[in-house]
Design a protein around this motif. Sequence first.
Motif, PDB file in Angstrom:
ATOM      1  N   VAL A 190       0.866  -1.164   0.000  1.00 30.51           N
ATOM      2  CA  VAL A 190       0.000   0.000   0.000  1.00 30.51           C
ATOM      3  C   VAL A 190       0.907   1.219   0.000  1.00 30.51           C
ATOM      4  O   VAL A 190       1.695   1.414   0.918  1.00 30.51           O
ATOM      5  N   VAL A 191       0.808   2.031  -1.024  1.00 29.91           N
ATOM      6  CA  VAL A 191       1.704   3.179  -1.190  1.00 29.91           C
ATOM      7  C   VAL A 191       0.942   4.448  -0.803  1.00 29.91           C
ATOM      8  O   VAL A 191      -0.118   4.742  -1.353  1.00 29.91           O
ATOM      9  N   LEU A 192       1.507   5.203   0.150  1.00 31.41           N
ATOM     10  CA  LEU A 192       0.907   6.451   0.612  1.00 31.41           C
ATOM     11  C   LEU A 192       1.705   7.615   0.046  1.00 31.41           C
ATOM     12  O   LEU A 192       2.937   7.606   0.072  1.00 31.41           O
ATOM     13  N   ARG A 196       0.698  16.330  -3.158  1.00 35.12           N
ATOM     14  CA  ARG A 196       0.844  16.697  -4.568  1.00 35.12           C
ATOM     15  C   ARG A 196       0.461  15.565  -5.514  1.00 35.12           C
ATOM     16  O   ARG A 196       0.256  15.784  -6.697  1.00 35.12           O
ATOM     17  N   HIS A 197       0.385  14.335  -5.001  1.00 42.84           N
ATOM     18  CA  HIS A 197       0.016  13.196  -5.840  1.00 42.84           C
ATOM     19  C   HIS A 197      -1.494  13.184  -6.074  1.00 42.84           C
ATOM     20  O   HIS A 197      -2.255  13.614  -5.203  1.00 42.84           O
ATOM     21  N   PRO A 198      -1.959  12.684  -7.215  1.00 44.97           N
ATOM     22  CA  PRO A 198      -3.411  12.673  -7.476  1.00 44.97           C
ATOM     23  C   PRO A 198      -4.212  11.881  -6.446  1.00 44.97           C
ATOM     24  O   PRO A 198      -5.358  12.179  -6.180  1.00 44.97           O
TER      25      PRO A 198
END
Length: 668
Positions: A190-192, A196-198
């Motif tokens: 799981v990448v958090l 700034r990321h969509p």
Amino acid sequence: MVGGGWSCIPGDLLRQVSSLLTSEHDLLRFRQVCTHWCAFTPLPIAPCRPWVVARRAMPIIVGPLGDFSLWLPRGLQRVHVAGPPDLPYCCGKPRGWLALADDEQSPTRIVLWEPRSGTEIPLPCLSRVVQIFLSDDPLTTSSKLGWMAVATRVKNEICQNVFFWRPGDAAWSSADEVLAWERLHSLLVVVLFNPRHPSFVEVYKPELTPAQCMDLTPDLSLGLRERVTDLGGYSLFLGHGDGFALSAQDFPAIKRNCVYYAVHFLNFQEYKLKAAPFTFPSPAMTGGGWSSLPIDLLKVVSVRLTSECDLIHMRQVCTLWRASTSVPVAPCRPWVVASRSKAMRAGLLGEYSLWVPRGHERVQLTSPPGLPYCCGTPRGWLALADDEQTPRRLVLWEPCSGTEIQLPPLARVVQVFLSADPLTSSSSWMTVATQLRNERDHHIFFWRPGVDAAWVAAAEVYTGERLHSVAFLGGKMYCVDFAKRFAVYDLNLRTTASSPPVLVQRMYAAPLLNYLLCSLRCGSNKVHGTRAAHFVTCNGELLLVVLFYDRHPSFAEIYKPDLTPGRQLELGERVTDLGDFSLFLGRGDAFALSAQEFPGIKRNCVYYVVHYINIDRKHWVVVFDLESNVLEEFPFLQAHKEDPTKELNWPCSWFCPDRPVLLNEQRA
């Protein structure tokens, strides 16, 4: 079970079966079968799982949780779990177990503890332990290899070593390779992301070969085979250590298809994944069963439910039922009634507001226009007026149905009471009002709908000061005022058809309560007086609640008073267990509620609003547990004291609508 069916199963067997249930959903359904099953099924220790684990010190890059506490997800209520003694430090919470230690740096005891069964498993000691993980649940594992404990230990400022232990090993075994830098996180990818990321989070199904698993080089090419945008009925829970998934069907308090993330600094966030639109099933019940009931019918049924508990259960059946069931306007009943003017011994509540019991959230109700002043909260109704001194409109308003009943105007009205609920009473009902005569004294008036053209003044008034409480039982009205004067009116006894009810009994109870009761409980030389006394009906019985100051052994004592006419008042039997009921006391109406029907309250407690003082006010509400003799104090929030408009909110009373006030009712 001869002729009795399922409702006659022995209580001991019901307790044994219910103790094996593993989800709140199953436990709630088990309690819904019948009254007998409900009585022998224990309630969960907290209204929902999972819980947030909070540490007492600021989080750091490495190090154990340390001294810890458990909380509900929004942090509003602490979960009290009685863990093993002398193990105050936490170093892991794997698979429903808590890893506890007696010291943060060099523990002499490390124990795995399972709160549900109380099972304890001693582990070998390991200095500077950070986290402990479990390969499987020791109580339920079906693996032939059994289960294994994995621990991490601080190596230096940022790095950790990994250790393994199997039951039967004498000590921890060090891993051949260092498999983790900084903290270990969930094995699910799981990448958090930063803002700034969509997306705040992305979930992937990884593809790792054995060679890649052993490759510790920085340029590891991780195979993110497939991005996951729909977790189905599951949600993920991430934080310090174990990450896990829960089903929204088994855990009714969580949302489906979400990632719940504790940012290790108590900043609890929630992010909903982008999922494909869900199409509701056809209203026709062709082969669909209960999940295909018409939406209009579900709405009609839901608005007739009289408790939050039933409403929650109905919303848990399926997605369609949840979408068609109205949501309460507030998370729980009853609510605190706060006055905008300072509390005093005489005078009406005035301009008012409603709050949840802890005072942190206001309850917004769309009341009738032009009636900003409150002069009573009887039986789920609000008595509202258009002016404090000389009202031209005096109205009883019921929020759930919107019903309004016009009362005759009464100047300087203080409080309004009801002998029964006008909407549900099978017999005639009566309104009782008190009027301010001078700075301290009050007068009592009666009014019967369809009989009296105006208020009828009581022929005799013994309770001259402001009434602390009024209770109705068996055709009689029981009153107690600020000075602890008791009065009993027979509502059916009149000298003429148009005359008021007759005062049949009076007594000055202050000597008995302030001196005799205190001396009996505290000793002859420790007379300290009582704070207040309240009459309240509970489960068809009249109770007398006596409240004490701090010097008394108990904050509250409850008695079944003997009020036989012509005899001196006797306190009667002392009540120490209210069963599933709790009492709510404040200014005016006192009432009892069942914890089975009101899931937001505790059983066998006295909830009290200190309504007659405002100097150095420290507590918003106090809750006294009759079983443990413990007094819990909800603090008087600073926001209520520092209102720049000086319209302070002083808690005075309680208000409990007859059933949940629904959002769609308030928007209509």
